[in-house]
Design a protein around this motif. Sequence first.
Motif, PDB file in Angstrom:
ATOM      1  N   ILE A  30       0.987  -1.450   0.413  1.00 48.00           N
ATOM      2  CA  ILE A  30      -0.225  -0.099  -0.368  1.00 48.00           C
ATOM      3  C   ILE A  30       1.203   1.279   0.405  1.00 48.00           C
ATOM      4  N   PHE A  31       1.718   1.435   0.223  1.00 44.75           N
ATOM      5  CA  PHE A  31       2.922   2.720   1.378  1.00 44.75           C
ATOM      6  C   PHE A  31       3.460   2.590  -0.803  1.00 44.75           C
ATOM      7  N   LEU A  32       3.741   1.683  -0.848  1.00 42.59           N
ATOM      8  CA  LEU A  32       4.565   1.841  -2.678  1.00 42.59           C
ATOM      9  C   LEU A  32       3.677   2.610  -3.072  1.00 42.59           C
ATOM     10  N   ILE A  33       2.266   1.979  -3.355  1.00 42.03           N
ATOM     11  CA  ILE A  33       0.741   2.043  -4.040  1.00 42.03           C
ATOM     12  C   ILE A  33       1.069   3.912  -4.261  1.00 42.03           C
ATOM     13  N   VAL A  34       0.726   4.632  -3.252  1.00 41.04           N
ATOM     14  CA  VAL A  34       0.783   5.195  -2.363  1.00 41.04           C
ATOM     15  C   VAL A  34       1.827   6.360  -3.629  1.00 41.04           C
ATOM     16  N   PHE A  35       2.971   5.867  -2.920  1.00 39.01           N
ATOM     17  CA  PHE A  35       4.396   6.690  -3.036  1.00 39.01           C
ATOM     18  C   PHE A  35       4.091   6.454  -4.505  1.00 39.01           C
ATOM     19  N   LEU A  36       4.136   5.541  -5.785  1.00 39.70           N
ATOM     20  CA  LEU A  36       3.832   5.929  -7.154  1.00 39.70           C
ATOM     21  C   LEU A  36       2.457   6.632  -7.208  1.00 39.70           C
ATOM     22  N   TYR A  37       1.478   6.625  -6.843  1.00 37.54           N
ATOM     23  CA  TYR A  37       0.658   7.637  -7.727  1.00 37.54           C
ATOM     24  C   TYR A  37       0.873   9.394  -7.089  1.00 37.54           C
ATOM     25  N   SER A  38       1.290   8.986  -6.024  1.00 39.45           N
ATOM     26  CA  SER A  38       1.854  10.484  -5.385  1.00 39.45           C
ATOM     27  C   SER A  38       2.993  11.215  -6.736  1.00 39.45           C
ATOM     28  N   TYR A  39       3.801  10.159  -6.624  1.00 36.97           N
ATOM     29  CA  TYR A  39       5.032  10.781  -7.914  1.00 36.97           C
ATOM     30  C   TYR A  39       4.513  11.061  -9.135  1.00 36.97           C
ATOM     31  N   ALA A  40       3.575  10.728  -9.635  1.00 41.33           N
ATOM     32  CA  ALA A  40       3.176  10.350 -11.219  1.00 41.33           C
ATOM     33  C   ALA A  40       1.868  11.551 -10.666  1.00 41.33           C
ATOM     34  N   VAL A  41       1.173  12.156  -9.661  1.00 42.14           N
ATOM     35  CA  VAL A  41       0.227  13.384  -9.460  1.00 42.14           C
ATOM     36  C   VAL A  41       1.673  14.714  -9.610  1.00 42.14           C
ATOM     37  N   SER A  42       2.761  14.697  -8.556  1.00 35.82           N
ATOM     38  CA  SER A  42       3.755  15.692  -8.945  1.00 35.82           C
ATOM     39  C   SER A  42       4.281  15.791 -10.276  1.00 35.82           C
ATOM     40  N   MET A  43       4.694  15.353 -10.758  1.00 43.69           N
ATOM     41  CA  MET A  43       5.157  14.649 -12.169  1.00 43.69           C
ATOM     42  C   MET A  43       3.623  15.784 -12.821  1.00 43.69           C
ATOM     43  N   TRP A  44       2.879  15.188 -12.891  1.00 44.93           N
ATOM     44  CA  TRP A  44       1.487  15.588 -14.076  1.00 44.93           C
ATOM     45  C   TRP A  44       1.498  17.008 -13.746  1.00 44.93           C
ATOM     46  N   ARG A  45       1.812  17.700 -12.241  1.00 47.05           N
ATOM     47  CA  ARG A  45       1.168  19.441 -11.276  1.00 47.05           C
ATOM     48  C   ARG A  45       2.525  19.789 -12.352  1.00 47.05           C
ATOM     49  N   ARG A  46       3.734  19.284 -12.166  1.00 48.16           N
ATOM     50  CA  ARG A  46       4.802  19.939 -12.793  1.00 48.16           C
ATOM     51  C   ARG A  46       4.627  20.877 -13.721  1.00 48.16           C
ATOM     52  N   GLN A  47       4.799  19.800 -14.706  1.00 43.00           N
ATOM     53  CA  GLN A  47       4.381  19.401 -16.442  1.00 43.00           C
ATOM     54  C   GLN A  47       2.860  20.913 -16.674  1.00 43.00           C
ATOM     55  N   GLU A  48       1.690  20.230 -15.958  1.00 46.04           N
ATOM     56  CA  GLU A  48       1.097  21.576 -15.971  1.00 46.04           C
ATOM     57  C   GLU A  48       1.374  22.810 -15.992  1.00 46.04           C
ATOM     58  N   ARG A  49       1.790  23.173 -14.670  1.00 40.62           N
ATOM     59  CA  ARG A  49       2.398  24.815 -14.525  1.00 40.62           C
ATOM     60  C   ARG A  49       3.294  25.313 -15.026  1.00 40.62           C
ATOM     61  N   GLY A  50       4.223  24.190 -15.501  1.00 46.05           N
ATOM     62  CA  GLY A  50       4.835  24.408 -16.525  1.00 46.05           C
ATOM     63  C   GLY A  50       6.343  24.916 -16.002  1.00 46.05           C
ATOM     64  N   ILE A  51       6.442  24.178 -14.768  1.00 49.25           N
ATOM     65  CA  ILE A  51       7.863  24.348 -14.245  1.00 49.25           C
ATOM     66  C   ILE A  51       8.996  23.525 -14.855  1.00 49.25           C
ATOM     67  N   ARG A  52       8.472  22.534 -15.356  1.00 44.60           N
ATOM     68  CA  ARG A  52       9.196  20.802 -16.546  1.00 44.60           C
ATOM     69  C   ARG A  52       8.484  20.674 -17.219  1.00 44.60           C
ATOM     70  N   ASP A  53       9.818  20.710 -18.024  1.00 39.50           N
ATOM     71  CA  ASP A  53       9.215  19.937 -19.507  1.00 39.50           C
ATOM     72  C   ASP A  53       9.783  18.704 -20.086  1.00 39.50           C
ATOM     73  N   TYR A  54       8.447  18.076 -19.389  1.00 39.84           N
ATOM     74  CA  TYR A  54       9.424  16.171 -18.942  1.00 39.84           C
ATOM     75  C   TYR A  54       9.323  15.408 -20.674  1.00 39.84           C
ATOM     76  N   GLU A  55       8.742  16.164 -21.345  1.00 41.79           N
ATOM     77  CA  GLU A  55       8.935  15.846 -22.913  1.00 41.79           C
ATOM     78  C   GLU A  55      10.090  16.249 -23.680  1.00 41.79           C
ATOM     79  N   LYS A  56      11.001  17.460 -22.945  1.00 41.08           N
ATOM     80  CA  LYS A  56      12.410  16.893 -22.733  1.00 41.08           C
ATOM     81  C   LYS A  56      13.231  16.041 -22.553  1.00 41.08           C
ATOM     82  N   TYR A  57      12.191  15.512 -22.172  1.00 39.32           N
ATOM     83  CA  TYR A  57      13.374  14.619 -21.139  1.00 39.32           C
ATOM     84  C   TYR A  57      13.154  13.382 -21.868  1.00 39.32           C
TER      85      TYR A  57
END
Length: 70
Positions: free
Chosen positions: A19-46
Amino acid sequence: MEAETIEYLRAGVYFVVTIFLIVFLYSYAVSMWRRQERGIRDYEKYGELAVRDDLNDDLIEPRITEKEQR
């Protein structure tokens, strides 16, 4: 400890860690998505790093040294 108690404990720890690993994985994915949406980081370049990996290519992000931060 009896073998049955150890088995219950092992199953409980396995469940909690899963359960801990599932929560960690989804929170990391959501944080990456939020950074992409806000324009802080462009993961398509990576994502293009696998295609463009020549030594003479431009940097993805400019390097900021400690002198420039001050």
